[in-house]
Scaffold this motif. Structure first.
Motif, PDB file in Angstrom:
ATOM      1  N   GLU A  77       0.842  -1.200   0.000  1.00 54.88           N
ATOM      2  CA  GLU A  77       0.000   0.000   0.000  1.00 54.88           C
ATOM      3  C   GLU A  77       0.878   1.250   0.000  1.00 54.88           C
ATOM      4  N   ILE A  78       0.584   2.162  -0.951  1.00 59.23           N
ATOM      5  CA  ILE A  78       1.345   3.405  -1.053  1.00 59.23           C
ATOM      6  C   ILE A  78       0.612   4.484  -0.262  1.00 59.23           C
ATOM      7  N   LEU A  79       1.183   4.911   0.835  1.00 59.95           N
ATOM      8  CA  LEU A  79       0.561   5.904   1.693  1.00 59.95           C
ATOM      9  C   LEU A  79       1.044   7.292   1.316  1.00 59.95           C
ATOM     10  N   PRO A  80       0.174   8.308   1.434  1.00 68.12           N
ATOM     11  CA  PRO A  80       0.616   9.672   1.145  1.00 68.12           C
ATOM     12  C   PRO A  80       1.680  10.128   2.127  1.00 68.12           C
ATOM     13  N   GLU A  81       2.585  10.964   1.633  1.00 68.62           N
ATOM     14  CA  GLU A  81       3.675  11.443   2.483  1.00 68.62           C
ATOM     15  C   GLU A  81       3.130  12.359   3.573  1.00 68.62           C
ATOM     16  N   THR A  82       3.616  12.170   4.772  1.00 70.70           N
ATOM     17  CA  THR A  82       3.181  12.976   5.897  1.00 70.70           C
ATOM     18  C   THR A  82       3.808  14.361   5.826  1.00 70.70           C
ATOM     19  N   THR A  83       2.990  15.381   5.950  1.00 72.25           N
ATOM     20  CA  THR A  83       3.477  16.760   5.953  1.00 72.25           C
ATOM     21  C   THR A  83       3.001  17.453   7.227  1.00 72.25           C
ATOM     22  N   VAL A  84       3.708  18.514   7.590  1.00 75.06           N
ATOM     23  CA  VAL A  84       3.341  19.300   8.769  1.00 75.06           C
ATOM     24  C   VAL A  84       3.361  20.780   8.389  1.00 75.06           C
ATOM     25  N   CYS A  85       2.624  21.562   9.150  1.00 75.75           N
ATOM     26  CA  CYS A  85       2.599  23.010   8.956  1.00 75.75           C
ATOM     27  C   CYS A  85       3.577  23.654   9.940  1.00 75.75           C
ATOM     28  N   LEU A  86       4.514  24.449   9.419  1.00 77.66           N
ATOM     29  CA  LEU A  86       5.525  25.099  10.239  1.00 77.66           C
ATOM     30  C   LEU A  86       5.477  26.603  10.027  1.00 77.66           C
ATOM     31  N   GLN A  87       5.730  27.343  11.104  1.00 80.21           N
ATOM     32  CA  GLN A  87       5.754  28.803  11.023  1.00 80.21           C
ATOM     33  C   GLN A  87       6.825  29.343  11.958  1.00 80.21           C
ATOM     34  N   SER A  88       7.524  30.370  11.497  1.00 74.67           N
ATOM     35  CA  SER A  88       8.608  30.948  12.292  1.00 74.67           C
ATOM     36  C   SER A  88       8.074  32.014  13.236  1.00 74.67           C
ATOM     37  N   GLU A  89       8.930  32.440  14.147  1.00 77.94           N
ATOM     38  CA  GLU A  89       8.611  33.588  14.982  1.00 77.94           C
ATOM     39  C   GLU A  89       8.617  34.855  14.119  1.00 77.94           C
ATOM     40  N   ASN A  90       7.964  35.899  14.621  1.00 77.29           N
ATOM     41  CA  ASN A  90       7.894  37.149  13.865  1.00 77.29           C
ATOM     42  C   ASN A  90       9.275  37.780  13.709  1.00 77.29           C
ATOM     43  N   MET A  91       9.466  38.428  12.575  1.00 82.20           N
ATOM     44  CA  MET A  91      10.721  39.139  12.295  1.00 82.20           C
ATOM     45  C   MET A  91      10.391  40.457  11.612  1.00 82.20           C
ATOM     46  N   ASP A  92      11.338  41.403  11.660  1.00 87.51           N
ATOM     47  CA  ASP A  92      11.096  42.694  11.037  1.00 87.51           C
ATOM     48  C   ASP A  92      11.337  42.607   9.529  1.00 87.51           C
ATOM     49  N   GLU A  93      11.149  43.728   8.862  1.00 87.72           N
ATOM     50  CA  GLU A  93      11.225  43.737   7.400  1.00 87.72           C
ATOM     51  C   GLU A  93      12.630  43.399   6.901  1.00 87.72           C
ATOM     52  N   ALA A  94      13.656  43.931   7.555  1.00 82.17           N
ATOM     53  CA  ALA A  94      15.025  43.657   7.128  1.00 82.17           C
ATOM     54  C   ALA A  94      15.349  42.170   7.249  1.00 82.17           C
ATOM     55  N   GLN A  95      14.958  41.564   8.359  1.00 83.29           N
ATOM     56  CA  GLN A  95      15.195  40.129   8.536  1.00 83.29           C
ATOM     57  C   GLN A  95      14.432  39.314   7.499  1.00 83.29           C
ATOM     58  N   SER A  96      13.202  39.755   7.201  1.00 84.94           N
ATOM     59  CA  SER A  96      12.381  39.042   6.231  1.00 84.94           C
ATOM     60  C   SER A  96      13.009  39.064   4.839  1.00 84.94           C
ATOM     61  N   ARG A  97      13.509  40.228   4.414  1.00 83.64           N
ATOM     62  CA  ARG A  97      14.124  40.329   3.093  1.00 83.64           C
ATOM     63  C   ARG A  97      15.368  39.448   2.983  1.00 83.64           C
ATOM     64  N   GLN A 116       4.231  35.660   5.534  1.00 81.16           N
ATOM     65  CA  GLN A 116       2.965  36.253   5.960  1.00 81.16           C
ATOM     66  C   GLN A 116       3.249  37.499   6.788  1.00 81.16           C
ATOM     67  N   SER A 117       2.523  38.546   6.494  1.00 77.18           N
ATOM     68  CA  SER A 117       2.732  39.819   7.196  1.00 77.18           C
ATOM     69  C   SER A 117       1.586  40.084   8.160  1.00 77.18           C
ATOM     70  N   SER A 118       1.903  40.817   9.215  1.00 77.44           N
ATOM     71  CA  SER A 118       0.882  41.234  10.193  1.00 77.44           C
ATOM     72  C   SER A 118       1.244  42.633  10.689  1.00 77.44           C
ATOM     73  N   ALA A 119       0.245  43.504  10.677  1.00 72.67           N
ATOM     74  CA  ALA A 119       0.461  44.892  11.104  1.00 72.67           C
ATOM     75  C   ALA A 119       0.336  44.987  12.622  1.00 72.67           C
ATOM     76  N   ILE A 120       1.287  45.644  13.241  1.00 69.77           N
ATOM     77  CA  ILE A 120       1.284  45.868  14.690  1.00 69.77           C
ATOM     78  C   ILE A 120       1.057  47.359  14.926  1.00 69.77           C
ATOM     79  N   ALA A 121      -0.016  47.652  15.643  1.00 71.84           N
ATOM     80  CA  ALA A 121      -0.345  49.062  15.902  1.00 71.84           C
ATOM     81  C   ALA A 121       0.657  49.669  16.884  1.00 71.84           C
TER      82      ALA A 121
END
Length: 232
Positions: A77-97, A116-121
Motif C-alpha cells: 500500500e502506497i501511503l501519502p507522504e506525511t506533511t506538517v505546517c511550520l511557522q517561524s517567529e515574527n521578524m522585522d522587514e530587514a530580517q524578512s528580506r 505572511q505579514s501582520s500589522a502591529i499598531a
C-alpha cells in the motif's frame, strides 16, 4: 355384384403391384425412376448456381491478459507522504528580506513557502520618569498610592520609570494625561512606547520531511527565529 367388385379390386391391386415393381416393363409400363439424373432434369438452369462457402465462425475476443500480480500476492500500500505546517517567529522587514533571498537560492520550491505579514499598531504611554535613583522612584509610588492612581513599571529603555496607562492611539493617551494633571500628578507626559510596524513570519503549510531537512540547514540564516508548529 359384390363378388364382381371384389374381383375387380384384387385385379387392380395385382396390376399396381406389377407396375410398381417393373414386372410390366416389357410392355412399356413402369414408374419413372427416382434417381439423381431424374432430379437434375427437374432443375432450372443449374449452370448458373454457385456454392457459397459458409462464413467462418466469429473469432472469440481474446481473454484479458492476466494481471502480473497474483490475487494471493500481497500488494504494498502506497501511503501519502506525511506533511506538517511550520511557522517561524515574527521578524522585522530587514530580517524578512534577508531570509527570502536565502530561501530563493535554496532547494526549497518557491511554492512551498510564503512570508505572511501582520500589522502591529503603535502604543503610547502616560509616563513618569526617568527617575535618578530608586529613592525618587519610591517617593512617586507613594504619592500615586495616596492619590489612588494605578501604575506599573514602564519597562525597557524607559526604566527607571512608571506607566500610568498604555493606549493604542496618541489621542487616547493625551486625554488620559489631562485627567492625571487634573488630579495633581506632576511631571507626567505622553511617550510612544512602540512605533507602528509590520512583522513577518515564514510559513510552510505542507512541509515534507525533505523540506524540513533543508530548513534545519538554514536555521542559522533565520536570525535565531525558531520554527514551530502552526497555531491551530
Amino acid at each position: 355384384m359384390l363378388r364382381f367388385a371384389l374381383l375387380v379390386l384384387l385385379v387392380a391391386n395385382a396390376g399396381y403391384l406389377a407396375w410398381s415393381q417393373g414386372w410390366m416393363a416389357t410392355l412399356g409400363w413402369m414408374p419413372e425412376a427416382q434417381t439423381e439424373p431424374y432430379r437434375l432434369k427437374q432443375q432450372v438452369r443449374p449452370d448458373v448456381l454457385s456454392v457459397v462457402p459458409t462464413p467462418p465462425a466469429a473469432t472469440a475476443p481474446p481473454a484479458p491478459a492476466s494481471s502480473s500480480v497474483s490475487a494471493t500476492e500481497p500488494v504494498e500500500e502506497i501511503l501519502p507522504e506525511t506533511t506538517v505546517c511550520l511557522q517561524s517567529e515574527n521578524m522585522d522587514e530587514a530580517q524578512s528580506r534577508k531570509l527570502q533571498q536565502i530561501l530563493q537560492q535554496s532547494d526549497l520550491p518557491s511554492t512551498s513557502w510564503e512570508m505572511q505579514s501582520s500589522a502591529i499598531a503603535g502604543r503610547w504611554m502616560v509616563y513618569l520618569g526617568k527617575f535618578p535613583n530608586e529613592t525618587a522612584l519610591e517617593k512617586r509610588r507613594a504619592e500615586l498610592r495616596t492619590r489612588k492612581i494605578g501604575y506599573d513599571r514602564a519597562g525597557g529603555s524607559l526604566e527607571p520609570g512608571l506607566s500610568l496607562g498604555r493606549f493604542s492611539s496618541e489621542d487616547a493617551a493625551t486625554r488620559e494625561l489631562g485627567q492625571m494633571l487634573n488630579q495633581g500628578v506632576r511631571g507626567a507626559r505622553v511617550v510612544q512606547e512602540r512605533a507602528p510596524q509590520t512583522l513577518y513570519a515564514l510559513r510552510l503549510s505542507h512541509a515534507t520531511a525533505a523540506q524540513r531537512s533543508i530548513l534545519q540547514r538554514l536555521q542559522l540564516s533565520m536570525g535565531g527565529k525558531a520554527l514551530r508548529a502552526c497555531a491551530s
